[in-house]
Design a protein around this motif. Structure first.
Motif, PDB file in Angstrom:
ATOM      1  N   VAL A 152       0.852  -1.186   0.000  1.00 27.81           N
ATOM      2  CA  VAL A 152       0.000   0.000   0.000  1.00 27.81           C
ATOM      3  C   VAL A 152       0.890   1.239   0.000  1.00 27.81           C
ATOM      4  O   VAL A 152       1.852   1.336   0.766  1.00 27.81           O
ATOM      5  CB  VAL A 152      -0.915   0.018   1.245  1.00 27.81           C
ATOM      6  CG1 VAL A 152      -1.797   1.244   1.233  1.00 27.81           C
ATOM      7  CG2 VAL A 152      -1.753  -1.246   1.289  1.00 27.81           C
TER       8      VAL A 152
ATOM      9  N   ARG B 123      -1.630   6.739  -0.013  1.00 26.40           N
ATOM     10  CA  ARG B 123      -2.935   6.167   0.318  1.00 26.40           C
ATOM     11  C   ARG B 123      -3.107   6.053   1.835  1.00 26.40           C
ATOM     12  O   ARG B 123      -4.184   6.312   2.360  1.00 26.40           O
ATOM     13  CB  ARG B 123      -3.078   4.796  -0.329  1.00 26.40           C
ATOM     14  CG  ARG B 123      -4.391   4.099   0.024  1.00 26.40           C
ATOM     15  CD  ARG B 123      -4.632   2.894  -0.826  1.00 26.40           C
ATOM     16  NE  ARG B 123      -5.942   2.327  -0.545  1.00 26.40           N
ATOM     17  CZ  ARG B 123      -6.592   1.507  -1.374  1.00 26.40           C
ATOM     18  NH1 ARG B 123      -6.057   1.190  -2.531  1.00 26.40           N
ATOM     19  NH2 ARG B 123      -7.773   1.020  -1.041  1.00 26.40           N
TER      20      ARG B 123
ATOM     21  N   SER C 223      -5.973   8.069   3.808  1.00 28.14           N
ATOM     22  CA  SER C 223      -6.949   7.257   4.537  1.00 28.14           C
ATOM     23  C   SER C 223      -6.986   7.636   6.010  1.00 28.14           C
ATOM     24  O   SER C 223      -8.053   7.717   6.615  1.00 28.14           O
ATOM     25  CB  SER C 223      -6.615   5.770   4.388  1.00 28.14           C
ATOM     26  OG  SER C 223      -6.678   5.360   3.040  1.00 28.14           O
TER      27      SER C 223
END
Length: 309
Positions: free
Chosen positions: A168, A172, A176
């Motif tokens: 990931v 991101r 998030s």
């Protein structure tokens, strides 16, 4: 934080509470934030420290904003307004609980999912009365906001989990966390569940347990940005629209019960109990959770003085 005609929120003062109590409150909030479906904001509301928490976050955010603008005088004023005797032990407790919870709670959820969800379900139901009692008057607007945000939370908590293959990205994770941290201070909206839906829950937990500094720094930076921006909005709502805000928070808590349904809630489903015996066990555990929180609420209301306005 009150408005004319609205009952004041009952919160504990920042100067009269022992250090160990603040650390324990922080640990309770941190433990809740680790569990998908449970909100640290709900715990803060139950413990009677919600408005103090939002005000403290707002002061810290204002300090950072003033520094970015180069206004040192304003930054110093906001810095002095931060209740550090409240923030530091609370934050310490949260960090300790997050570290412990990242190791302990996932196996508990995996090994006893029905009982764990049932316990939290009963706890949240018991805590619904806390914000709802602050709604006055209870007119058409308040009920409309209650129903509307109940539906919003119900839909959000039904979002499917996002599966991410491979590594990931840090971008991101930061984005998030900026979104999820806002939910973490909203009673009823689970930041951990949003991280699950966004596909970064496991990477963040793994980073905490393994002390992956790049991921941790990115997560903290994203959380700080989101929290700083959102706290200003929430602080304004609590200051000027207390009754409507409390109605909305109650609705969010009701809608969020969907993810705590013991049978398929975390997957967005609402399945029936597979056996009567399992349903009875879940009901007993939920009642125990309900009684525990109602006891804490009653004791807290009798022993905790209101914050000075």
């Amino acid at each position: 934080m009150t408005t004319p005609g609205s009952p004041p929120l009952q919160t504990t003062t920042t100067t009269r509470s022992p250090l160990i109590l603040r650390v324990a409150q922080g640990m309770a909030m941190g433990s809740a934030d680790v569990v998908p479906g449970v909100s640290g904001g709900t715990v803060a509301l139950i413990l009677g420290i919600y408005t103090t928490l939002v005000g403290a976050i707002e002061s810290v955010a204002s300090t950072a904003g003033s520094l970015v603008r180069g206004d040192r005088v304003s930054a110093a004023r906001h810095w002095r307004a931060v209740p550090w005797g409240f923030v530091l032990p609370l934050g310490t407790g949260m960090l300790v609980a997050l570290a412990i919870g990242s190791v302990v709670l996932p196996p508990l959820l995996e090994g006893y999912p029905v009982q764990t969800s049932a316990a939290f379900f009963g706890m949240i139901v018991a805590s619904l009365a806390v914000p709802w009692r602050k709604v006055a008057p209870r007119g058409v607007r308040e009920y409309a906001v209650l129903v509307g945000l109940t539906l919003v939370a119900f839909v959000i908590m039904g979002l499917p989990e996002t599966t991410v293959s491979g590594e990931v990205s840090l971008l991101r994770i930061g984005a998030s966390m900026a979104v999820a941290i806002c939910a973490m201070i909203l009673p009823g909206v689970s930041g951990a569940f949003l991280l699950v839906a966004l596909g970064v829950y496991e990477p963040v937990l793994e980073a905490v347990s393994s002390l992956d500094l790049p991921v941790l720094v990115t997560a903290v930076a994203g959380a700080a940005l989101g929290l700083g921006l959102f706290s200003k909005v929430l602080g304004h709502l609590l200051d000027h629209h207390l009754s409507i805000t409390m109605a909305g928070l109650t609705g969010l808590m009701i809608g969020a019960l969907r993810v705590l349904w013991p049978w398929g809630g975390l997957e967005g489903r609402l399945d029936a109990p597979p056996a009567a015996g399992e349903a009875v066990v879940a009901l007993v555990v939920a009642v125990i959770g309900f009684v525990l929180i109602r006891t804490l609420v009653v004791v807290g209301e009798r022993t905790s003085p209101a914050d000075p306005d």
